[in-house]
Design an enzyme around this catalytic site. Structure first.
Site, PDB file in Angstrom:
ATOM      1  N   HIS A  62       0.863  -1.185   0.000  1.00 45.67           N
ATOM      2  CA  HIS A  62       0.000   0.000   0.000  1.00 45.67           C
ATOM      3  C   HIS A  62       0.898   1.234   0.000  1.00 45.67           C
ATOM      4  O   HIS A  62       1.096   1.875   1.031  1.00 45.67           O
ATOM      5  CB  HIS A  62      -0.957  -0.054   1.193  1.00 45.67           C
ATOM      6  CG  HIS A  62      -1.856  -1.261   1.127  1.00 45.67           C
ATOM      7  ND1 HIS A  62      -2.986  -1.297   0.352  1.00 45.67           N
ATOM      8  CD2 HIS A  62      -1.735  -2.493   1.669  1.00 45.67           C
ATOM      9  CE1 HIS A  62      -3.551  -2.498   0.446  1.00 45.67           C
ATOM     10  NE2 HIS A  62      -2.807  -3.245   1.238  1.00 45.67           N
ATOM     11  N   GLY A  68      -7.387   2.788   7.589  1.00 48.39           N
ATOM     12  CA  GLY A  68      -8.492   3.705   7.844  1.00 48.39           C
ATOM     13  C   GLY A  68      -9.700   3.030   8.445  1.00 48.39           C
ATOM     14  O   GLY A  68     -10.703   3.700   8.733  1.00 48.39           O
ATOM     15  N   THR A  98      -9.068  -1.009   1.381  1.00 43.54           N
ATOM     16  CA  THR A  98     -10.450  -0.765   1.812  1.00 43.54           C
ATOM     17  C   THR A  98     -10.932   0.601   1.331  1.00 43.54           C
ATOM     18  O   THR A  98     -12.082   0.760   0.934  1.00 43.54           O
ATOM     19  CB  THR A  98     -10.529  -0.751   3.357  1.00 43.54           C
ATOM     20  OG1 THR A  98      -9.745  -1.811   3.869  1.00 43.54           O
ATOM     21  CG2 THR A  98     -11.954  -0.908   3.832  1.00 43.54           C
ATOM     22  N   TYR A 129     -10.772  -2.375  -2.906  1.00 39.82           N
ATOM     23  CA  TYR A 129     -11.547  -3.532  -2.442  1.00 39.82           C
ATOM     24  C   TYR A 129     -12.856  -3.685  -3.224  1.00 39.82           C
ATOM     25  O   TYR A 129     -13.406  -4.762  -3.320  1.00 39.82           O
ATOM     26  CB  TYR A 129     -11.935  -3.334  -0.962  1.00 39.82           C
ATOM     27  CG  TYR A 129     -10.969  -3.860   0.083  1.00 39.82           C
ATOM     28  CD1 TYR A 129      -9.646  -4.141  -0.207  1.00 39.82           C
ATOM     29  CD2 TYR A 129     -11.413  -4.076   1.387  1.00 39.82           C
ATOM     30  CE1 TYR A 129      -8.783  -4.601   0.778  1.00 39.82           C
ATOM     31  CE2 TYR A 129     -10.562  -4.550   2.378  1.00 39.82           C
ATOM     32  CZ  TYR A 129      -9.240  -4.803   2.068  1.00 39.82           C
ATOM     33  OH  TYR A 129      -8.407  -5.264   3.049  1.00 39.82           O
ATOM     34  N   HIS A 194      -8.121  -9.920  -2.458  1.00 41.92           N
ATOM     35  CA  HIS A 194      -7.962  -9.948  -1.002  1.00 41.92           C
ATOM     36  C   HIS A 194      -9.005 -10.933  -0.464  1.00 41.92           C
ATOM     37  O   HIS A 194     -10.198 -10.717  -0.661  1.00 41.92           O
ATOM     38  CB  HIS A 194      -8.194  -8.534  -0.445  1.00 41.92           C
ATOM     39  CG  HIS A 194      -8.556  -8.491   0.998  1.00 41.92           C
ATOM     40  ND1 HIS A 194      -7.678  -8.067   1.970  1.00 41.92           N
ATOM     41  CD2 HIS A 194      -9.693  -8.833   1.650  1.00 41.92           C
ATOM     42  CE1 HIS A 194      -8.278  -8.133   3.154  1.00 41.92           C
ATOM     43  NE2 HIS A 194      -9.506  -8.611   2.980  1.00 41.92           N
ATOM     44  N   ARG A 226      -3.734 -16.401   6.266  1.00 42.51           N
ATOM     45  CA  ARG A 226      -4.363 -15.685   7.389  1.00 42.51           C
ATOM     46  C   ARG A 226      -4.969 -16.625   8.430  1.00 42.51           C
ATOM     47  O   ARG A 226      -5.139 -16.248   9.584  1.00 42.51           O
ATOM     48  CB  ARG A 226      -5.412 -14.698   6.912  1.00 42.51           C
ATOM     49  CG  ARG A 226      -6.690 -15.312   6.421  1.00 42.51           C
ATOM     50  CD  ARG A 226      -7.864 -14.326   6.434  1.00 42.51           C
ATOM     51  NE  ARG A 226      -7.678 -13.142   5.613  1.00 42.51           N
ATOM     52  CZ  ARG A 226      -7.567 -11.905   6.079  1.00 42.51           C
ATOM     53  NH1 ARG A 226      -7.605 -11.684   7.363  1.00 42.51           N
ATOM     54  NH2 ARG A 226      -7.415 -10.896   5.261  1.00 42.51           N
ATOM     55  N   ASP A 284       2.236  -6.984   1.946  1.00 48.66           N
ATOM     56  CA  ASP A 284       1.095  -6.166   2.393  1.00 48.66           C
ATOM     57  C   ASP A 284       1.626  -4.946   3.166  1.00 48.66           C
ATOM     58  O   ASP A 284       0.983  -4.439   4.090  1.00 48.66           O
ATOM     59  CB  ASP A 284       0.125  -6.985   3.259  1.00 48.66           C
ATOM     60  CG  ASP A 284      -1.289  -6.407   3.293  1.00 48.66           C
ATOM     61  OD1 ASP A 284      -1.546  -5.415   2.587  1.00 48.66           O
ATOM     62  OD2 ASP A 284      -2.114  -6.936   4.044  1.00 48.66           O
TER      63      ASP A 284
HETATM   64 ZN    ZN Z   1      -5.652  -7.251   1.603  1.00 48.09          ZN
END
Ligand code: ZN
Length: 389
Positions: A62, A68, A98, A129, A194, A226, A284
């Site tokens: 990013h 946020g 996001t 997203y 994602h 994850r 990430d």
């Molecule tokens: Zn992601």
């Protein structure tokens, strides 16, 4: 011009002890013994205790900041040049997340171009997203065709409480548009997905492989490590021909419930028989790492670190016995080939001189060249970003 002498060269496959000639930003020769005399312009680097590996490619950062989700104060900061180079990374792919409202694709392209001007190579993904995806030129397809920096779409969120809950058809259409935009402009046109911790997991992607003509190489689900549940689905998906991306940013001291560490996931995926060229790893970096409680309330916040990419590779090799070749592939040749990054991801004559020299014993980053320019010299960042001291 530089000659790197007597390095153990990983192309990323092991090629033996070689000299590498760097000239005009490119790898001019990789050979047993390169001697050039009569020019004071040539700098010789003794790499007899070093490994030469392709500059790492971080395919998910990013770069303009992300996050946020915890309100305006939780927006994460922009990436600085040396956060890449000090970690051996010479190529980065930036994306939104996001927030595709207060973060814009225009700013993303500007930041990518800025990082490229500072010495590394930066690409970007169109969209965020959300589905329908945000665009700069009116469509995902035309963004990829008309904007140099855009090489694909994403990260589009699925199976996540923060996603826009796209239907199967809506998602399929975005992936198809990105793919066609890529075909028409000679780019990868990959859509990065994602994947959240929702129970649908990779269901849509499995259906896309079964029910549509879209090939597996048109999509790359990320954050596969994850949770144990998603990791199990990821291995199955990769064994069925899919590509999977592992996320290295995680706090080993505060692992989320059921989280698999990237180095562990790499080792386990390889042991399960996943083809080594179907796994990529990304950091990430600069993404927020919100910590949610059981009711989806955020109870804490961290920032993803690009350096976790190199850290995870070293962990996989040093602690789990993954071969250096296989570990390197996930951050060099694999993303280069999936995203069609020409001249990237390998130490080969004619390729960009993106080379990272690692300490032979510790695998720590010693020296980094990006497009032939010395960025890190014996551990010291000799080129800084415009606003770095
Ligand atoms: Zn992601």
């Amino acid at each position: 011009m530089y000659i790197i002498k007597n390095a153990k060269v990983y192309t990323p496959s092991y090629a033996g002890i070689k000299d590498i000639l760097i000239c005009g930003g490119k790898i001019e020769a990789v050979s047993d013994n390169i001697e050039l005399s009569g020019s004071a312009e040539i700098k010789v680097i003794d790499a007899s205790k070093l490994l030469a590996v392709p500059g790492l490619i971080d395919n998910h950062v990013h770069i303009t900041g992300g996050g946020g989700e915890g309100g305006f104060a939780s927006r994460t900061p922009e990436l600085m040049l040396t956060q890449l180079t000090s970690a051996g990374v010479t190529t980065v792919v930036g994306c939104l997340g996001t927030d595709g409202t207060a973060r814009s694709l225009g700013a993303l392209v500007a930041k990518a171009n800025g990082l490229t001007a500072e010495g590394v190579t930066a690409y970007a993904m169109t969209g965020s997203y959300a589905v329908p995806p945000i665009t700069l030129t009116g469509s995902t397809q035309s963004d990829i065709m008309y904007i140099d920096a855009f090489i694909g779409a994403g990260e589009i969120a699925i199976s996540d409480h923060r996603s826009s809950q796209p239907t199967f058809d809506e998602l399929t259409r975005v992936i198809s548009e990105a793919r066609i935009g890529g075909m028409l402009s000679g780019k990868g046109g990959v859509t990065v997905l994602h994947v959240g911790d929702g129970k649908r997991g990779l269901e849509y992607l499995r259906r896309i492989l079964k029910e549509t003509e879209l090939p597996a190489c048109s999509m790359l689900p990320t954050h596969i490590d994850r949770s144990e549940a998603l990791f199990a689905q990821g291995v199955e998906y990769a064994l069925a021909g899919g590509y999977i991306d592992l996320t290295s940013s995680a706090d080993p001291d505060f692992p989320e419930e059921d989280e698999v560490m990237a180095w562990d996931a790499l080792k386990r995926a390889l042991d399960a028989g996943v083809a080594p060229d179907h796994i990529t790893m990304s950091s990430d970096g600069q993404g927020s790492m919100p910590i949610f409680d059981g009711q989806r309330n955020m109870i804490g916040m961290g920032v993803g670190q690009v350096e976790s990419l190199h850290f995870s590779i070293v962990k996989a090799v040093k602690e789990l016995g993954v071969s250096l070749e296989h570990a390197l592939m996930t951050v060099t040749s694999n993303p280069a080939s999936l995203f069609k990054l020409s001249g990237k991801g390998a130490i080969r004559t004619g390729f960009d001189a993106d080379i990272t020299l690692l300490d032979e014993d510790t695998l720590s980053v010693n020296t980094v060249f990006a497009r032939g320019k010395l960025m890190v010299d014996k551990g010291e960042c000799v080129v800084k970003g415009t606003f770095e001291r």
